[in-house]
Structures are given as C-alpha cells and as structure tokens.
Design a protein around this motif. Structure first.
Motif, short mmCIF file in Angstrom:
data_model
loop_
_atom_site.label_atom_id
_atom_site.label_comp_id
_atom_site.label_asym_id
_atom_site.label_seq_id
_atom_site.Cartn_x
_atom_site.Cartn_y
_atom_site.Cartn_z
N ASP A 208 -31.15 -50.01 26.75
CA ASP A 208 -32.32 -49.96 27.21
C ASP A 208 -32.82 -51.24 27.18
N SER A 209 -33.11 -51.84 26.09
CA SER A 209 -33.32 -53.53 26.24
C SER A 209 -32.77 -54.13 26.53
N LEU A 211 -31.17 -53.88 29.56
CA LEU A 211 -31.36 -52.68 31.37
C LEU A 211 -32.26 -53.97 31.25
N GLN A 212 -33.69 -53.52 30.71
CA GLN A 212 -35.16 -54.67 30.81
C GLN A 212 -34.90 -56.17 30.86
N ARG A 213 -33.54 -56.66 30.26
CA ARG A 213 -33.87 -57.96 30.12
C ARG A 213 -33.12 -58.87 31.30
N ARG A 215 -32.88 -56.87 34.33
CA ARG A 215 -34.55 -56.88 35.61
C ARG A 215 -36.26 -58.35 35.67
N ASN A 216 -36.02 -57.97 33.36
CA ASN A 216 -36.97 -59.52 33.71
C ASN A 216 -35.74 -60.38 34.84
N THR A 217 -35.24 -61.11 34.48
CA THR A 217 -34.45 -61.76 34.86
C THR A 217 -34.19 -62.17 36.29
N PRO A 219 -35.82 -60.48 39.06
CA PRO A 219 -36.92 -59.52 39.18
C PRO A 219 -36.45 -58.04 40.87
N GLU A 225 -28.83 -47.54 37.45
CA GLU A 225 -28.46 -47.30 36.29
C GLU A 225 -27.26 -47.19 35.30
#
Length: 607
Positions: A208-209, A211-213, A215-217, A219, A225
């Motif tokens: 999850d971490s 995947l979130q990084r 998406r932040n990279t 945006p 998924e």
C-alpha cells in the motif's frame, strides 16, 4: 494529418516560445539566451509527434517496463501463444539475459518513424497473442536502471510510446526511490503496477505504501489495482505450472480490464496534457533563468490582464457587504419591475405604486406633505429626484458599466506595466541605449469587452426577472388592492350619481315640477373627498406591505449573490476562450504577451 486540439495547442506553445526568442535576437540576445529554449522546443516537438502517431494508431501499445532483471520479459511471454516467438525474447535472471534494445512485438506500426531508432521490431501475427479484447502490440523495454545511455533513452521513450504501462517491480525493491523517479514522466498515463516475486511474510502495508508513493509521484496518472506475482521458483514443480497458469490468467484479466472501453485517443489524452504541463514548467523555468526580470514583468502584466474583469465587476457590484449602493439600486429595480408587471387596469393601485417607487425613502413625509408642510415637500421632491437619478445610473451601469470600468482600469495600469516590461528586458539583455522597445507609438487594446458587456447585461435582465415578483402575483396583488379601494369608494360615487340623475330629471321635466327643486351638488365634494381618504387608507397600507415584500433586502441580496457568481463564471469562460486579453500590433510585445498568455492559461484549448 491535422492535429487534434491538444497537440494543436502544443504547436502554438512551441511557436510562441520560438517567436519570443526570435523577437529579442535583433535587440542583442545571443545563443546563451536562446539555445536552451530552442533545444527544449525541439525535444518537445518530437515527443508531440510520437504521441500524435500513437494516438492515430488503431492498435493499443502495452509496454512492460521497470528495473533491470525485474521479470518484465518473463511476464510478457505469458501473453504470447507462439513458442517460437517466446524463444526470441531473452528471459532469465542474469545480466546476459537482460533486454538490450527496445523491442516492438506485433504488426509494424502505421508510421515506422514514430519508433525510436533503438527499437528492434519483431513481426508477429495477431493470432500469436492471448486475446485481450482489443488489437494490441507489446513493447519489451530495457531496464530503467540501465547504465548504457542508449538503453536508458529507449526505456524513457517507451513511457510515451505505450498506451498502457505495466510497471514491473521486484518485491524486495519496493523502497527503491529510483523506480519512482523513472515513473515520473509517465504522469497522465494508465499504469498497471505489478509486484513480482512476492514471498510469504511480506505485509500488505508495504504494498500500500508503494502504491501511494507511486500515485504521489504521478498524480495525474490512472494507477490501477496492484497485481501480485509470487516467487514461482519457491514452489514445487508440480505446483509451479498451476500457479504460473493462474498468474497468467490474472495478468491477462488485469490488462483486459484496464483496456476495456478505451481507445488510443482517450488513453493518451491525459498523458498529452501531462507532457504539455512538463514542457510549460520547463519553459517557464528556462525563461526565468535567462530573462529573470522580463519574465516576472510579463507574468505580472498577464496576471493583471486576468484581474481586469474581476476588478471591474467589484467596482460595479461592490467589493464587500458594507457597500450598500448596489443593494439599494437592486431593490429599486425589483420594485420597478413589480410595477411594470402590474396591469394598467389596476387603477388607482398602479398609480400609487408608481408614486411610492418615486418617493421611496420619503414616504414618511407624505402625511405632512398632504397637510401643506413645506419641508416635507422639499424632502419628498429631493427623494424623487434622487431615486430617478439612481435608477438612471443603475440602468446605465447595467448596460455599459462593466466595459467602462474595465477601460478605466486599463488606462490606469496597462501603460506602466508595459514600461516595466521594457525596462526589465533591457536590463536582462544589458542594453545601454535607452531607445524604447515597446511603448513608442504603440497601440494596445483589450479585446472581448463588448462580449463581456453583452453577457453582463443579459445576466442582469435574467436574474432580475427571475427573482422579482412574478406576473401572476403582481396581477393578484394589484387586483386585491384595486378591489379594496373600489369596494369602499364606490358608495359615495353611487350616491353622488343618484343626486346627479335626480337633478337632471327635474331639469328635463321627468320629475314632478310641483315638488321642491333638486339642487346639485349638495355637500357632494366633501363626501367624495372623505370617501377617497377612507378608500385609500387600507389600499395604501396593503401597498406598503406588498412593496416591502417585492423589494425586500433578502430578495436584493439573492440577486446580488447570483449576479456576482454569474459574472465570475462569464469572466472565467471568456478568459479560457481567450476572449479577454491584451492585443497589440507591436511584434515584440505581441510575442511576449502571446507566450505568457499561453503559459498562464494551460487548460485553454483555443480554436
């Protein structure tokens, strides 16, 4: 082929940069001022051409990319049915098996020049691939962490060639920041993240971490998924085949779902916008480095261009709640519209309605005025004149006010802004001569004010008509007020007419001449005057209540709020369409303004 609007916008942006560079060369600019900008334009043009060719293609390109030896090619072979084609793709964990060149697997592209020179094309029949629901080609990409510059360049180019990016990462390298740096140019794309060689004991928060990084990279990217691929080498041979088949089905299903109901244009549209944003930021950064003072001055001038409409609107409708002038004018307009919607047959209701609108603000002086008070007469006259002037001023503002305010703002601040831009550009170019660059005899105009004023006037009429008392309500209240007056006043009128006809009959000999003569009128006018006052009293009380309702503060506040919102929407729409902007025939100033107008409004897609 005519480019679609987003790439057409990109070509205008490139042309604007090149035009701005060309206009300053005669002024003393050298290659140090222009080399970096022209290089970025050339690179961006190539990227746009590749994206245009990919968007025009009928087959979707799927790229398997990621770090070296992450298992990209192995996963790709799972989607290939042909054994001979699978053997041509190098797979394995050692460096000798690493992908050396960008490999195109599928029918040749419609425009081969869209492929980079490093691409190795492998022809294949569509029947060689697993059915993914849409015609596809595949790209096997060298590792993102390749030390060889040509291979690393091929990996970066694949980020633009593919409609879908399958980002393959080894589970043990999820924390590697270089992976995210590599994925940053894929912003705006559709990305399917695949974690390969997962092992028992790895926790879901780690995935999850990551995947979130990711998406932040990126945006603006559509990050799908996460797909987990276990380390198949840890399984027994009997289990490995079944697990491989299951993972193959999951990979095919994930790609099929990612491409469902998509076309090449829809998949590349966000990526094109992201590429434009990257180029726009690079151009802005480069101009700020080479022309620091001129860039800030031009940006301030264009920012002021965008504020003209808003400031003119504030001058017209008031900037805060303490400004009561527009609210008073709106209440007057609401009462006038109520009077207009009241039928002429409602006499004397409509007459006193007009008189009340004229004397608004001095109605408390009317009783004293009827008793002959001179101060009340003067006060009522002044109120009537003031109301007439305010109504005329508001009507003029509604029809021409926004344009007049905008032109006044331009006269006050446009010329100083141009002079600052001249001075800043002269400073950046280190020009010693004081000859004028822009402002000598320059003709500058602000286009779009006619359209703004027309839409503003239409908005005023629409909102006032929507919030004023409706015509049926005006007819109903007018009928009630008129009926209330005549129900009371009709009786003395009838009595007076009865005496009148009796006197006429006596004079005409229709009555007995021996009787006493009928004199007319006998105290008729005092009766009529008393009846008039008695009839007017309840009607005027009702009129005051209805006027307070028709021109209430709440109704005026709603009108003002809707006018402010509507005008802001009109101004934003006209700005996005490029209709509210500074125009000039002077070539240097026109080039700089055009460039910064495009940079300041990245979402505009002009015709």
């Amino acid at each position: 082929m005519t480019p679609d609007p987003p790439l057409d916008f990109s070509s205008r942006l490139i042309a604007a940069v090149e035009a701005a560079v060309q206009t300053i060369r005669p002024l003393g600019a050298d290659d140090a001022h222009s080399a970096g900008l022209l290089r970025r334009c050339a690179e961006f043009r190539q990227r746009c051409e590749r994206l245009a060719h990919q968007r025009a293609g009928r087959r979707l390109a799927i790229a398997f990319l990621g770090p070296k030896n992450a298992g990209k090619t192995t996963l790709l072979t799972w989607l290939i049915r042909s054994k001979s084609l699978r053997k041509r793709l190098q797979t394995g964990l050692d460096s000798a098996s690493a992908t050396e060149r960008l490999t195109w697997i599928g029918p040749p592209p419609e425009n081969p020049s869209a492929l980079p020179s490093s691409a190795l094309q492998i022809l294949a029949d569509p029947a060689d691939f697993v059915d993914l629901g849409v015609p596809c080609t595949f790209l096997d990409v060298p590792g993102a962490n390749e030390r060889s510059h040509p291979r690393a360049q091929a990996a970066r180019e694949a980020l633009e060639l593919a409609h879908l990016k399958v980002l393959v990462v080894e589970a043990r390298h999820l924390e590697d920041a270089a992976i995210l740096d590599y994925a940053r140019p894929a912003d705006g794309s559709r990305i399917l993240p695949v974690v390969n060689q997962t092992r028992p004991g790895q926790e879901q928060p780690d995935f999850d971490s990551f995947l979130q990084r990711l998406r932040n990279t990126a945006p603006r990217a559509t990050v799908l998924e996460l797909l987990h691929i276990p380390d198949l080498l840890l399984l027994e041979p009997a289990e490995r085949a079944a697990a491989t088949e299951r993972c193959r089905a999951e990979l095919a299903s994930a790609i099929t779902h990612a491409l469902k109901d998509c076309d090449s244009g829809g998949l590349l549209e966000p990526q094109i916008a992201a590429v434009e944003g990257q180029f726009r930021d690079a151009v802005r950064e480069e101009f700020l480095r080479v022309f620091p003072a001129a860039s800030r001055a031009a940006g301030d001038l264009v920012d002021h261009e965008g504020e003209v409409g808003t400031k003119a609107l504030q001058a017209l409708l008031g900037g805060d709640e303490l400004d009561q002038a527009p609210r008073i004018a709106l209440r007057q307009q609401l009462r006038a519209l109520f009077q207009e919607r009241t039928p002429l047959l409602c006499f004397p209701w409509r007459t006193f309605l007009a008189l009340s609108n004229l004397l608004h603000g001095a109605l408390d002086k009317v009783p004293f005025l009827l008793m002959g008070s001179l101060p009340s007469l003067l006060s009522s006259t002044a109120a009537a004149v003031r109301n007439l002037a305010r109504d005329r001023q508001f009507s003029s503002s509604r029809d021409t006010g926004l344009r007049q305010q905008a032109e006044l703002l331009l006269r006050e601040s446009l010329q100083p802004g141009i002079e600052r831009l001249e001075s800043a550009l002269r400073s950046d170019l280190r020009l010693r001569e004081r000859q004028p660059l822009f402002s000598d005899g320059i003709q500058v105009a602000f286009e779009g004010l006619d359209v703004l004023q027309q839409r503003s006037t239409a908005l005023f009429h629409r909102i006032l008509a929507r919030n004023a008392v409706s015509r049926p309500a005006a007819v109903a209240t007018g009928s009630v007020g008129t009926l209330l007056f005549w129900v009371i006043f009709i009786w003395p009128i009838l009595a007076l007419y009865q005496d009148y006809f009796a006197a006429v009959g006596h004079v005409a000999g229709l009555r007995d001449a021996g009787g006493s003569p009928v004199r007319f009128p006998v105290e008729g006018f005092p009766v009529i005057f008393t009846g008039l006052l008695l009839a007017l009293a309840p009607m005027l009380i009702l009129l005051l209540v209805v006027l307070a309702w028709a021109g209430s503060r709440g109704r005026a506040e709603i009108c003002l709020r809707q006018l402010q919102i509507g005008h802001h929407e009109i101004i934003a729409e006209l700005e996005n369409q490029g209709l509210l902007r500074i125009r000039t025939s002077q070539p240097q100033l026109r080039a700089w303004l055009n460039l910064y107008q495009l940079l300041a409004r990245p979402d505009r897609r002009e015709a």
